[in-house]
Design a protein around this motif. Structure first.
Motif, mmCIF file in Angstrom:
data_model
loop_
_atom_site.group_PDB
_atom_site.id
_atom_site.type_symbol
_atom_site.label_atom_id
_atom_site.label_comp_id
_atom_site.label_asym_id
_atom_site.label_seq_id
_atom_site.Cartn_x
_atom_site.Cartn_y
_atom_site.Cartn_z
ATOM 1 N N HIS A 80 0.812 -1.214 0.000
ATOM 2 C CA HIS A 80 0.000 0.000 0.000
ATOM 3 C C HIS A 80 0.847 1.266 0.000
ATOM 4 O O HIS A 80 0.376 2.328 -0.394
ATOM 5 C CB HIS A 80 -0.953 0.007 1.198
ATOM 6 N N THR A 81 2.106 1.160 0.439
ATOM 7 C CA THR A 81 2.968 2.338 0.458
ATOM 8 C C THR A 81 3.090 2.957 -0.929
ATOM 9 O O THR A 81 3.012 4.175 -1.098
ATOM 10 C CB THR A 81 4.366 1.959 0.985
ATOM 11 N N ALA A 82 3.257 2.109 -1.953
ATOM 12 C CA ALA A 82 3.514 2.600 -3.308
ATOM 13 C C ALA A 82 2.258 3.049 -4.036
ATOM 14 O O ALA A 82 2.356 3.684 -5.086
ATOM 15 C CB ALA A 82 4.217 1.517 -4.124
ATOM 16 N N ILE A 83 1.073 2.723 -3.496
ATOM 17 C CA ILE A 83 -0.152 3.175 -4.158
ATOM 18 C C ILE A 83 -0.832 4.310 -3.400
ATOM 19 O O ILE A 83 -1.763 4.921 -3.917
ATOM 20 C CB ILE A 83 -1.157 2.021 -4.370
ATOM 21 N N ARG A 84 -0.324 4.605 -2.186
ATOM 22 C CA ARG A 84 -0.971 5.665 -1.418
ATOM 23 C C ARG A 84 0.007 6.687 -0.843
ATOM 24 O O ARG A 84 -0.175 7.886 -0.997
ATOM 25 C CB ARG A 84 -1.808 5.069 -0.280
ATOM 26 N N ASP A 85 1.064 6.238 -0.184
ATOM 27 C CA ASP A 85 1.945 7.165 0.527
ATOM 28 C C ASP A 85 2.905 7.886 -0.412
ATOM 29 O O ASP A 85 2.998 9.107 -0.400
ATOM 30 C CB ASP A 85 2.751 6.417 1.589
ATOM 31 N N ASP A 86 3.644 7.113 -1.184
ATOM 32 C CA ASP A 86 4.601 7.672 -2.149
ATOM 33 C C ASP A 86 4.347 6.989 -3.485
ATOM 34 O O ASP A 86 4.838 5.893 -3.734
ATOM 35 C CB ASP A 86 6.036 7.432 -1.683
ATOM 36 N N VAL A 87 3.574 7.638 -4.334
ATOM 37 C CA VAL A 87 3.134 7.015 -5.589
ATOM 38 C C VAL A 87 4.085 7.311 -6.742
ATOM 39 O O VAL A 87 3.781 6.996 -7.893
ATOM 40 C CB VAL A 87 1.705 7.478 -5.959
ATOM 41 N N SER A 88 5.248 7.880 -6.453
ATOM 42 C CA SER A 88 6.128 8.356 -7.522
ATOM 43 C C SER A 88 6.578 7.239 -8.459
ATOM 44 O O SER A 88 6.640 7.441 -9.683
ATOM 45 C CB SER A 88 7.337 9.080 -6.931
ATOM 46 N N ALA A 89 6.903 6.055 -7.923
ATOM 47 C CA ALA A 89 7.363 4.965 -8.793
ATOM 48 C C ALA A 89 6.263 4.533 -9.748
ATOM 49 O O ALA A 89 6.508 4.261 -10.933
ATOM 50 C CB ALA A 89 7.836 3.785 -7.951
ATOM 51 N N ASN A 90 5.033 4.482 -9.251
ATOM 52 C CA ASN A 90 3.915 4.110 -10.114
ATOM 53 C C ASN A 90 3.599 5.204 -11.125
ATOM 54 O O ASN A 90 3.320 4.922 -12.295
ATOM 55 C CB ASN A 90 2.682 3.798 -9.266
ATOM 56 N N LEU A 91 3.639 6.452 -10.687
ATOM 57 C CA LEU A 91 3.398 7.550 -11.625
ATOM 58 C C LEU A 91 4.453 7.570 -12.728
ATOM 59 O O LEU A 91 4.129 7.803 -13.901
ATOM 60 C CB LEU A 91 3.385 8.886 -10.885
ATOM 61 N N ASP A 92 5.705 7.317 -12.357
ATOM 62 C CA ASP A 92 6.766 7.265 -13.368
ATOM 63 C C ASP A 92 6.476 6.176 -14.395
ATOM 64 O O ASP A 92 6.639 6.385 -15.606
ATOM 65 C CB ASP A 92 8.120 7.004 -12.708
ATOM 66 N N ALA A 93 6.049 4.998 -13.914
ATOM 67 C CA ALA A 93 5.763 3.890 -14.827
ATOM 68 C C ALA A 93 4.600 4.229 -15.752
ATOM 69 O O ALA A 93 4.647 3.971 -16.962
ATOM 70 C CB ALA A 93 5.457 2.624 -14.028
ATOM 71 N N VAL A 94 3.541 4.820 -15.193
ATOM 72 C CA VAL A 94 2.378 5.197 -16.006
ATOM 73 C C VAL A 94 2.768 6.235 -17.049
ATOM 74 O O VAL A 94 2.425 6.118 -18.239
ATOM 75 C CB VAL A 94 1.245 5.731 -15.105
ATOM 76 N N GLU A 95 3.496 7.257 -16.623
ATOM 77 C CA GLU A 95 3.861 8.330 -17.548
ATOM 78 C C GLU A 95 4.831 7.848 -18.618
ATOM 79 O O GLU A 95 4.771 8.291 -19.773
ATOM 80 C CB GLU A 95 4.427 9.504 -16.758
ATOM 81 N N ASP A 96 5.725 6.916 -18.262
ATOM 82 C CA ASP A 96 6.620 6.330 -19.265
ATOM 83 C C ASP A 96 5.821 5.581 -20.331
ATOM 84 O O ASP A 96 6.115 5.674 -21.536
ATOM 85 C CB ASP A 96 7.612 5.376 -18.605
ATOM 86 N N LEU A 97 4.808 4.832 -19.898
ATOM 87 C CA LEU A 97 3.972 4.098 -20.846
ATOM 88 C C LEU A 97 3.193 5.054 -21.744
ATOM 89 O O LEU A 97 3.073 4.832 -22.956
ATOM 90 C CB LEU A 97 3.008 3.180 -20.090
ATOM 91 N N GLU A 98 2.669 6.124 -21.152
ATOM 92 C CA GLU A 98 1.909 7.090 -21.950
ATOM 93 C C GLU A 98 2.810 7.792 -22.965
ATOM 94 O O GLU A 98 2.394 8.061 -24.095
ATOM 95 C CB GLU A 98 1.230 8.099 -21.029
ATOM 96 N N GLU A 99 4.042 8.081 -22.558
ATOM 97 C CA GLU A 99 4.967 8.737 -23.480
ATOM 98 C C GLU A 99 5.380 7.794 -24.609
ATOM 99 O O GLU A 99 5.494 8.204 -25.770
ATOM 100 C CB GLU A 99 6.207 9.212 -22.723
ATOM 101 N N ALA A 100 5.583 6.525 -24.279
ATOM 102 C CA ALA A 100 6.069 5.572 -25.278
ATOM 103 C C ALA A 100 4.970 5.097 -26.222
ATOM 104 O O ALA A 100 5.226 4.878 -27.413
ATOM 105 C CB ALA A 100 6.706 4.369 -24.582
#
Length: 254
Positions: free
Chosen positions: A91-111
């Motif tokens: 839950h840490t990565a989906i609520r407290d510090d979502v930066s790793a997930n946001l990076d992955a999502v934004e990388d996919l959107e860019e690619a």
């Protein structure tokens, strides 16, 4: 990769949307270990990849097992499935510090953009795990009949406040002596009118209902009428002994 490969369409032909559509809808999928979150992602990809441009982000503590499962299932081109290894309670990565997930999502959107839909799977957690609205536009929470017919009555922000509650693996109900109708009724009573869906990947009607729910959500997202809501923070809790951050310590999440 062929332009017609599943999940790679640059434009949703079903809705005939213009190319200046809003960014992809980000749908979070959470729930306890073993309730079938990865199976739900695979089911959605199979149902929608022919009409939507899609990508997936999975979360595991130390492995990329869920991502490998989806890649091996062939539900999307492998490069559209990214794994985040949280190294801490999921839950840490989906609520407290979502930066790793946001990076992955934004990388996919860019690619691979423009994307229509990005599915974000939480690592398996307890009944109180929820996504930050900064990461997910909407949330699906998954429980299953094998966890017991009383699970919905136990509550928690995921059960009571997620945009959709899925009661999964209903085909197993006779084998675990669970009354699905009663479980759905308990869930509806706990959710104050929010949607509940009894699902089996082997039941075409329930799969179609799930896909239609996502389509309707996407329409609202594109029109600007869907407003992300926060089901609420996790309850204070502790982790047993282990090597991860916070193990053995009581803590809460904002």
């Amino acid at each position: 990769m062929s332009e017609n490969a599943p999940g790679t369409q640059p434009l949703n032909q079903h809705f005939n949307e213009p190319l200046n559509q809003p960014r992809a809808l980000r749908l979070g999928v959470a729930g306890p270990v073993g309730t079938g979150k990865s199976s739900i992602l695979a089911t959605l990809c199979r149902a929608l990849a022919g009409e939507l441009s899609m990508a997936v982000v999975t979360n595991d503590i130390y492995t990329d097992e869920d991502a490998r499962f989806l890649r091996s299932a062939g539900v999307l081109p492998t490069e559209r499935i990214r794994a985040v290894e949280t190294g801490a309670c999921p839950h840490t990565a989906i609520r407290d510090d979502v930066s790793a997930n946001l990076d992955a999502v934004e990388d996919l959107e860019e690619a691979y953009g423009p994307l229509d839909l990005v599915l974000i799977e939480s690592g398996g957690d307890n009944l109180t795990a929820t996504f930050s609205p900064a990461l997910a536009d909407a949330q699906l929470f998954c429980i299953d009949v094998a966890g017991g017919g009383d699970v919905a009555r136990k509550g928690g922000p995921g059960i009571t406040g997620a945009d959709l509650l899925v009661i999964n693996k209903t085909d197993l109900a006779p084998h675990v002596e669970v009354d699905v109708a009663a479980m759905v009724a308990d869930a509806e009573a706990a959710r104050d009118g929010l949607r509940v869906l009894a699902l089996s990947k082997h039941d075409a009607a329930s799969v179609a209902e799930l896909a239609d729910w996502v389509r309707a959500l996407l329409v609202r997202h594109r029109s600007g009428t869907h407003v992300p809501t926060d089901p609420g923070p996790m309850a204070p809790h502790s982790h047993g002994p282990g090597p991860g951050p916070g193990d053995g310590e009581g803590h809460s999440h904002p």
